[in-house]
Motif scaffolding. Structure first.
Motif, mmCIF file in Angstrom:
data_model
loop_
_atom_site.group_PDB
_atom_site.id
_atom_site.type_symbol
_atom_site.label_atom_id
_atom_site.label_comp_id
_atom_site.label_asym_id
_atom_site.label_seq_id
_atom_site.Cartn_x
_atom_site.Cartn_y
_atom_site.Cartn_z
ATOM 1 N N PRO A 21 0.802 -1.228 0.000
ATOM 2 C CA PRO A 21 0.000 0.000 0.000
ATOM 3 C C PRO A 21 0.830 1.271 0.000
ATOM 4 O O PRO A 21 0.378 2.313 -0.478
ATOM 5 C CB PRO A 21 -0.830 -0.121 1.278
ATOM 6 C CG PRO A 21 -0.043 -1.035 2.160
ATOM 7 C CD PRO A 21 0.595 -2.020 1.231
ATOM 8 N N GLU A 22 2.054 1.202 0.506
ATOM 9 C CA GLU A 22 2.897 2.398 0.578
ATOM 10 C C GLU A 22 3.292 2.909 -0.807
ATOM 11 O O GLU A 22 3.666 4.073 -0.963
ATOM 12 C CB GLU A 22 4.152 2.109 1.420
ATOM 13 C CG GLU A 22 5.165 1.178 0.794
ATOM 14 C CD GLU A 22 4.803 -0.296 0.863
ATOM 15 O OE1 GLU A 22 5.590 -1.124 0.383
ATOM 16 O OE2 GLU A 22 3.732 -0.612 1.424
ATOM 17 N N VAL A 23 3.196 2.021 -1.830
ATOM 18 C CA VAL A 23 3.488 2.429 -3.219
ATOM 19 C C VAL A 23 2.280 2.120 -4.105
ATOM 20 O O VAL A 23 2.421 1.827 -5.281
ATOM 21 C CB VAL A 23 4.761 1.742 -3.760
ATOM 22 C CG1 VAL A 23 5.998 2.307 -3.101
ATOM 23 C CG2 VAL A 23 4.692 0.225 -3.583
ATOM 24 N N TYR A 24 1.096 2.181 -3.502
ATOM 25 C CA TYR A 24 -0.160 1.952 -4.226
ATOM 26 C C TYR A 24 -0.164 0.598 -4.948
ATOM 27 O O TYR A 24 -0.653 0.469 -6.063
ATOM 28 C CB TYR A 24 -0.431 3.091 -5.210
ATOM 29 C CG TYR A 24 -0.534 4.438 -4.530
ATOM 30 C CD1 TYR A 24 -1.649 4.774 -3.769
ATOM 31 C CD2 TYR A 24 0.501 5.361 -4.618
ATOM 32 C CE1 TYR A 24 -1.735 6.011 -3.118
ATOM 33 C CE2 TYR A 24 0.431 6.589 -3.968
ATOM 34 C CZ TYR A 24 -0.703 6.898 -3.224
ATOM 35 O OH TYR A 24 -0.780 8.113 -2.573
ATOM 36 N N ASN A 25 0.415 -0.406 -4.262
ATOM 37 C CA ASN A 25 0.441 -1.782 -4.770
ATOM 38 C C ASN A 25 1.068 -1.872 -6.158
ATOM 39 O O ASN A 25 0.616 -2.635 -7.026
ATOM 40 C CB ASN A 25 -0.969 -2.383 -4.771
ATOM 41 C CG ASN A 25 -1.586 -2.377 -3.387
ATOM 42 O OD1 ASN A 25 -0.939 -2.745 -2.407
ATOM 43 N ND2 ASN A 25 -2.815 -1.910 -3.274
ATOM 44 N N ALA A 26 2.125 -1.092 -6.359
ATOM 45 C CA ALA A 26 2.856 -1.127 -7.630
ATOM 46 C C ALA A 26 3.453 -2.515 -7.840
ATOM 47 O O ALA A 26 3.833 -3.213 -6.895
ATOM 48 C CB ALA A 26 3.957 -0.071 -7.625
ATOM 49 N N LEU A 27 3.539 -2.898 -9.110
ATOM 50 C CA LEU A 27 3.957 -4.250 -9.470
ATOM 51 C C LEU A 27 5.469 -4.331 -9.636
ATOM 52 O O LEU A 27 6.017 -4.082 -10.715
ATOM 53 C CB LEU A 27 3.257 -4.684 -10.763
ATOM 54 C CG LEU A 27 1.732 -4.762 -10.683
ATOM 55 C CD1 LEU A 27 1.129 -4.945 -12.069
ATOM 56 C CD2 LEU A 27 1.304 -5.907 -9.762
ATOM 57 N N SER A 28 6.151 -4.699 -8.569
ATOM 58 C CA SER A 28 7.586 -4.963 -8.640
ATOM 59 C C SER A 28 7.785 -6.366 -9.212
ATOM 60 O O SER A 28 6.861 -7.193 -9.190
ATOM 61 C CB SER A 28 8.205 -4.893 -7.243
ATOM 62 O OG SER A 28 7.680 -5.940 -6.425
ATOM 63 N N PRO A 29 8.962 -6.671 -9.745
ATOM 64 C CA PRO A 29 9.214 -8.030 -10.234
ATOM 65 C C PRO A 29 8.936 -9.097 -9.182
ATOM 66 O O PRO A 29 8.390 -10.164 -9.484
ATOM 67 C CB PRO A 29 10.698 -7.987 -10.618
ATOM 68 C CG PRO A 29 10.923 -6.561 -11.021
ATOM 69 C CD PRO A 29 10.083 -5.756 -10.056
ATOM 70 N N ALA A 30 9.279 -8.818 -7.925
ATOM 71 C CA ALA A 30 9.049 -9.787 -6.858
ATOM 72 C C ALA A 30 7.555 -10.022 -6.638
ATOM 73 O O ALA A 30 7.114 -11.170 -6.461
ATOM 74 C CB ALA A 30 9.705 -9.311 -5.568
ATOM 75 N N LEU A 31 6.763 -8.952 -6.642
ATOM 76 C CA LEU A 31 5.319 -9.102 -6.467
ATOM 77 C C LEU A 31 4.706 -9.857 -7.638
ATOM 78 O O LEU A 31 3.847 -10.721 -7.444
ATOM 79 C CB LEU A 31 4.656 -7.734 -6.316
ATOM 80 C CG LEU A 31 3.119 -7.722 -6.262
ATOM 81 C CD1 LEU A 31 2.592 -8.612 -5.140
ATOM 82 C CD2 LEU A 31 2.592 -6.293 -6.097
ATOM 83 N N ILE A 32 5.147 -9.545 -8.844
ATOM 84 C CA ILE A 32 4.613 -10.232 -10.027
ATOM 85 C C ILE A 32 4.861 -11.731 -9.929
ATOM 86 O O ILE A 32 3.974 -12.543 -10.208
ATOM 87 C CB ILE A 32 5.247 -9.654 -11.309
ATOM 88 C CG1 ILE A 32 4.797 -8.206 -11.518
ATOM 89 C CG2 ILE A 32 4.875 -10.502 -12.528
ATOM 90 C CD1 ILE A 32 5.572 -7.478 -12.593
ATOM 91 N N GLN A 33 6.067 -12.108 -9.530
ATOM 92 C CA GLN A 33 6.394 -13.528 -9.382
ATOM 93 C C GLN A 33 5.505 -14.174 -8.325
ATOM 94 O O GLN A 33 5.044 -15.316 -8.499
ATOM 95 C CB GLN A 33 7.869 -13.688 -9.012
ATOM 96 C CG GLN A 33 8.847 -13.290 -10.108
ATOM 97 C CD GLN A 33 8.823 -14.229 -11.294
ATOM 98 O OE1 GLN A 33 8.505 -15.413 -11.163
ATOM 99 N NE2 GLN A 33 9.157 -13.709 -12.464
ATOM 100 N N GLU A 34 5.239 -13.460 -7.253
ATOM 101 C CA GLU A 34 4.392 -14.011 -6.193
ATOM 102 C C GLU A 34 2.943 -14.146 -6.644
ATOM 103 O O GLU A 34 2.250 -15.102 -6.262
ATOM 104 C CB GLU A 34 4.488 -13.146 -4.929
ATOM 105 C CG GLU A 34 5.823 -13.276 -4.228
ATOM 106 C CD GLU A 34 5.812 -12.716 -2.811
ATOM 107 O OE1 GLU A 34 4.745 -12.225 -2.361
ATOM 108 O OE2 GLU A 34 6.866 -12.779 -2.146
#
Length: 259
Positions: A21-34
């Motif tokens: 939420p601190e970055v408006y749920n921006a899609l980092s590579p790590a989040l995308i993989q998860e």
């Protein structure tokens, strides 16, 4: 198991919450993989009958690519799409279970693509969508070039893609980008009721419906008629089909088990 999202299962409903939420749920590579891992896990878990995808906080579903996190080991934007974004979108579209997007806030760029990949979108009246890619000199990606024209037609798709303008919840509904718009206070109960409906449904049949509809975009009538026949054979061998017919004949509610 997951560091950037929340993964919960309750009464057949798997809820996947993007948790940055601190970055408006921006899609980092790590989040995308998860996200890809989470959908794969949900697909393999027989307890899961339906998936709800949402973002944490009340401002954003996802603001799109996290530009500060780079390409996640990829050497180009194209490679990043092939390595990260494309598998994520396919993990949703190929999941043989319904996926509900709880659109709680802004969905921009690849975040918008992520929402459009879901089967049903229930939006808060405060939600917005934007194909914002063009504002930094990029084309739409993560599946938006596929989803947009099929949902709203080529001309409107070009308009939204080439301007990147923000589309409010009401217009999203009018265009056909979302299934339903409710007040912020009604969002959770509406999503819960919809998820519970699917969790009690004929899961195998719903998965086959999704598979057949995915094929219809690029098939002839003859091909679709044959695909219907093939998949109806599969549906007709499920326990839920037997239960559905029995319940109909006995004039009682169905008790589908998703098998």
């Amino acid at each position: 198991m997951f560091n950037h999202l929340l993964y919960e299962i309750n009464d057949g409903v798997c809820t996947i919450t993007l948790n940055r939420p601190e970055v408006y749920n921006a899609l980092s590579p790590a989040l995308i993989q998860e996200i890809t891992q989470a959908f794969t896990q949900a697909g393999e878990d027989s307890q899961v009958r339906v998936v709800v995808l949402t973002g944490s906080g009340d401002k954003a579903f996802s603001s799109g690519a996290d530009l500060k996190n780079g390409l996640g080991g990829a050497t180009s934007l194209g490679e990043s799409l092939r390595k990260n974004y494309n598998p994520m979108i396919l993990s949703i579209r190929n999941l043989a279970k319904p996926v509900i997007c709880r659109l709680n806030g802004i969905a921009a760029g690849a975040g918008c693509s992520l929402a459009l990949a879901c089967d049903v979108i229930i939006a808060s009246e405060n939600a917005k969508m934007s194909q914002i890619f063009v504002s930094i000199g990029l084309i739409i990606d993560a599946g938006s070039s596929y989803f947009l024209p099929r949902l709203i037609g080529s001309q409107k798709a070009f308009e939204l893609a080439s301007t990147g303008r923000i589309v409010g919840a009401k217009e999203c509904l009018e265009l056909g980008l979302v299934n339903n718009v409710v007040t912020a206070s009604e969002l959770d109960i509406t999503v819960t009721q919809t998820a519970q409906m699917y969790a009690k449904g004929a899961t195998q049949a719903i998965g086959l419906i999704k598979k057949v509809l995915n094929q219809s975009y690029h098939s002839t009538l003859d091909q679709m008629l044959e695909l219907e026949a093939q998949n109806q054979d599969v549906a007709g061998k499920t326990n839920d089909f037997t239960e559905g017919v029995t319940a109909f004949l006995q004039k009682r509610p169905t008790n589908f088990q998703g098998s």
